[in-house]
Design a protein around this motif. Structure first.
Motif, PDB file in Angstrom:
ATOM      1  N   ALA A 194       0.841  -1.208   0.000  1.00  0.00           N
ATOM      2  CA  ALA A 194       0.000   0.000   0.000  1.00  0.00           C
ATOM      3  C   ALA A 194       0.873   1.254   0.000  1.00  0.00           C
ATOM      4  N   VAL A 195       1.932   1.254   0.800  1.00  0.00           N
ATOM      5  CA  VAL A 195       2.857   2.398   0.838  1.00  0.00           C
ATOM      6  C   VAL A 195       3.441   2.633  -0.547  1.00  0.00           C
ATOM      7  N   ARG A 196       3.930   1.561  -1.200  1.00  0.00           N
ATOM      8  CA  ARG A 196       4.537   1.676  -2.534  1.00  0.00           C
ATOM      9  C   ARG A 196       3.526   2.149  -3.568  1.00  0.00           C
ATOM     10  N   ARG A 197       2.303   1.633  -3.514  1.00  0.00           N
ATOM     11  CA  ARG A 197       1.291   2.053  -4.489  1.00  0.00           C
ATOM     12  C   ARG A 197       0.982   3.543  -4.352  1.00  0.00           C
ATOM     13  N   CYS A 198       0.904   4.029  -3.133  1.00  0.00           N
ATOM     14  CA  CYS A 198       0.685   5.468  -2.935  1.00  0.00           C
ATOM     15  C   CYS A 198       1.864   6.257  -3.501  1.00  0.00           C
ATOM     16  N   GLU A 199       3.079   5.823  -3.213  1.00  0.00           N
ATOM     17  CA  GLU A 199       4.273   6.514  -3.717  1.00  0.00           C
ATOM     18  C   GLU A 199       4.278   6.564  -5.238  1.00  0.00           C
ATOM     19  N   LEU A 200       3.844   5.482  -5.901  1.00  0.00           N
ATOM     20  CA  LEU A 200       3.793   5.461  -7.364  1.00  0.00           C
ATOM     21  C   LEU A 200       2.799   6.478  -7.907  1.00  0.00           C
ATOM     22  N   MET A 201       1.827   6.876  -7.098  1.00  0.00           N
ATOM     23  CA  MET A 201       0.860   7.905  -7.498  1.00  0.00           C
ATOM     24  C   MET A 201       1.323   9.302  -7.074  1.00  0.00           C
ATOM     25  N   GLY A 202       2.535   9.394  -6.523  1.00  0.00           N
ATOM     26  CA  GLY A 202       3.025  10.677  -6.045  1.00  0.00           C
ATOM     27  C   GLY A 202       2.365  11.091  -4.735  1.00  0.00           C
ATOM     28  N   ALA A 203       1.900  10.112  -3.968  1.00  0.00           N
ATOM     29  CA  ALA A 203       1.135  10.369  -2.746  1.00  0.00           C
ATOM     30  C   ALA A 203       1.777   9.651  -1.558  1.00  0.00           C
TER      31      ALA A 203
END
Length: 156
Positions: free
Chosen positions: A46-55
């Motif tokens: 979940a952390v990585r997926r948010c980071e991939l969205m710039g979030a």
């Protein structure tokens, strides 16, 4: 010969408000993305997926923010669903927010009663939508939960 002082220059910084992408929930301060049922994941994913969205993984810092999110959940998030948050524990150093390593004030109301309980394995944060988004500590691995990503709307 007289000396002259050069004129003073001033710099003004203006803030520009970012628009939220389609499918994101918009507040005056932030944009929120809530994972779908098929996107549920373990905390690190979940952390990585948010980071991939710039979030960042949501960091619910105030009661006002918790109340806003609680009033706006998409229909695919049920009151019984668990949602990962951007809080983690650094060994004996306490709880911190992921985006800036700011220490979390564990006396703030946003924690559920009896939390955090400082179990050695419970080093990530989650919340339950039906409990007013009060934070619990939890195990980071082995549970695929919803997650909320956040992006600040104000740009410098």
């Amino acid at each position: 010969m007289p000396t002259t002082t050069p004129p003073k220059t001033t710099t003004t910084t203006t803030s520009k408000s970012r628009d939220c992408k389609d499918g994101w929930i918009e507040s005056p301060e932030k944009c929120y993305y809530v994972s779908t049922r098929s996107e549920r994941a373990e905390w690190a994913t979940a952390v990585r997926r948010c980071e991939l969205m710039g979030a960042d993984l949501v960091e619910i810092k105030t009661d006002k923010e918790a109340q806003f999110i609680q009033r706006k959940p998409p229909s695919h998030v049920l009151p019984s669903d668990f949602v990962y948050t951007g809080r983690a524990m650094k060994g004996s150093h306490g709880w911190y927010f992921l985006s800036n390593s700011e220490l979390v004030d564990t006396s703030v109301r946003s924690w559920a009663p009896g939390e955090p309980d400082y179990s050695e394995q419970q080093i990530c944060g989650y919340t339950k939508t039906g409990e007013g988004f009060r934070i619990h500590d939890c195990v980071c691995i082995g549970y695929n939960l919803h997650y909320i990503c956040e992006i600040r709307r104000l740009e410098a």
